[in-house]
Design an enzyme around this catalytic site. Structure first.
Site, mmCIF file in Angstrom:
data_model
loop_
_atom_site.group_PDB
_atom_site.id
_atom_site.type_symbol
_atom_site.label_atom_id
_atom_site.label_comp_id
_atom_site.label_asym_id
_atom_site.label_seq_id
_atom_site.Cartn_x
_atom_site.Cartn_y
_atom_site.Cartn_z
ATOM 1 N N ARG A 21 0.950 -1.200 -0.002
ATOM 2 C CA ARG A 21 -0.248 -0.196 -0.136
ATOM 3 C C ARG A 21 0.915 1.175 0.016
ATOM 4 N NH1 ARG A 21 0.967 2.401 4.610
ATOM 5 N NH2 ARG A 21 1.479 0.868 6.731
ATOM 6 N N GLY A 60 1.809 5.076 1.386
ATOM 7 C CA GLY A 60 2.258 5.491 2.931
ATOM 8 C C GLY A 60 3.345 4.776 3.545
ATOM 9 N N GLN A 61 3.580 5.123 4.961
ATOM 10 C CA GLN A 61 4.415 4.792 5.601
ATOM 11 C C GLN A 61 4.227 3.606 6.844
ATOM 12 O OE1 GLN A 61 8.011 5.566 5.736
ATOM 13 N NE2 GLN A 61 7.568 6.794 3.653
ATOM 14 N N VAL A 62 4.712 3.803 7.668
ATOM 15 C CA VAL A 62 4.222 2.388 8.678
ATOM 16 C C VAL A 62 3.072 3.169 9.733
ATOM 17 C CG1 VAL A 62 5.665 3.437 10.727
ATOM 18 C CG2 VAL A 62 5.136 1.045 10.792
ATOM 19 N N TYR A 109 0.021 1.415 12.782
ATOM 20 C CA TYR A 109 -0.555 0.279 13.605
ATOM 21 C C TYR A 109 -1.886 -0.138 13.694
ATOM 22 C CZ TYR A 109 -1.587 -1.929 17.988
ATOM 23 O OH TYR A 109 -1.925 -2.761 19.239
ATOM 24 N N SER A 150 -6.303 6.819 9.662
ATOM 25 C CA SER A 150 -5.093 6.431 8.750
ATOM 26 C C SER A 150 -5.712 5.865 7.625
ATOM 27 C CB SER A 150 -4.055 5.824 9.418
ATOM 28 O OG SER A 150 -3.615 6.520 10.537
ATOM 29 N N LEU A 151 -4.960 6.288 6.290
ATOM 30 C CA LEU A 151 -5.304 5.320 5.272
ATOM 31 C C LEU A 151 -4.406 5.072 4.274
ATOM 32 C CD1 LEU A 151 -6.770 7.552 2.194
ATOM 33 C CD2 LEU A 151 -6.681 8.711 4.572
ATOM 34 N N GLY A 152 -4.590 4.016 3.464
ATOM 35 C CA GLY A 152 -3.475 3.737 2.524
ATOM 36 C C GLY A 152 -3.797 2.732 1.591
ATOM 37 N N CYS A 205 2.692 7.160 10.377
ATOM 38 C CA CYS A 205 2.656 7.526 8.951
ATOM 39 C C CYS A 205 4.034 8.439 8.628
ATOM 40 C CB CYS A 205 1.563 8.329 8.742
ATOM 41 S SG CYS A 205 0.066 7.433 8.890
#
Length: 206
Positions: free
Chosen positions: A69, A71-73, A75, A137-139, A168
């Protein structure tokens, strides 16, 4: 009006659902109905395809899964409402930007309509915020005109693991959740409320 099947997957390991999304997307045909998957994950960090390892400060033995996906990291954990969008974006007359906007706006609408919370976006930092604290958060990934992955709405969960990462990719980013405002926040309700708002926006755009 688009027929979209909803699937409530309950509590599922992230890797299993990720594999299922890949299989669904790679085997679907132009006639395949779109689906929205509602799920909750055990504790896991997921890293976007361009994610930088330095944004994981200390995993505290929580599993880390590499994904494809954007984006970054981020949880995922129990008490977080996760919604995945398995859509034919061409059939829905959506481009990538419009899909992201629709995903974000549905969350803003839901928080306003059902909880009287005024949420907002921040330019250049995808997600949904309340008073500059991130609640969702979205990815997403689009492959050959088909979308998968989705949005994660912090509902009634332990937010501590977010402090183990730069969420993120942003150091010091403050997170919040619906339970900060409504103690009885329930992920099943949030998933249904969100999906209703998303489908309404989607059908209005076709």
């Amino acid at each position: 009006m688009n027929n979209i099947y909803q699937k409530d997957l309950g509590l599922q390991q992230y890797t299993k659902v990720f594999e299922d999304m890949l299989e669904f997307t790679s085997t679907r045909t132009p006639e395949t109905n779109d689906e929205i998957w509602l799920v909750e994950h055990p504790a896991v960090f997921t890293q976007g395809k361009h994610g930088k390892p330095e944004h994981i400060l200390n995993s505290h033995n929580i599993p880390i899964v590499a994904t494809d996906r954007g984006g970054q990291v981020t949880y995922h954990g129990p008490g977080q409402a996760v919604i995945y969008f398995l859509l034919d974006i061409k059939r829905n007359k959506l481009g990538a930007k419009k899909l992201v906007t629709t995903v974000e706006q549905a969350c803003i609408n839901m928080l306003d309509k059902y909880y009287n919370l005024k949420a907002h976006i921040i330019d250049g930092a995808h997600g949904i915020y309340i008073n500059n604290q991130k609640i969702a958060s979205l990815g997403l990934r689009i492959k050959q005109g088909k979308s998968y992955h989705g949005i994660a709405i912090n509902t009634n969960m332990d937010l501590t693991p977010f402090s183990y990462i730069n969420p993120c990719g942003y150091s010091g980013l403050k997170m919040c959740q619906l339970a900060n405002f409504y103690q009885e926040a329930d992920i099943k309700k949030v998933q249904q409320q969100y999906t209703a708002e998303f489908v309404t926006l989607l059908n209005n755009s076709i």
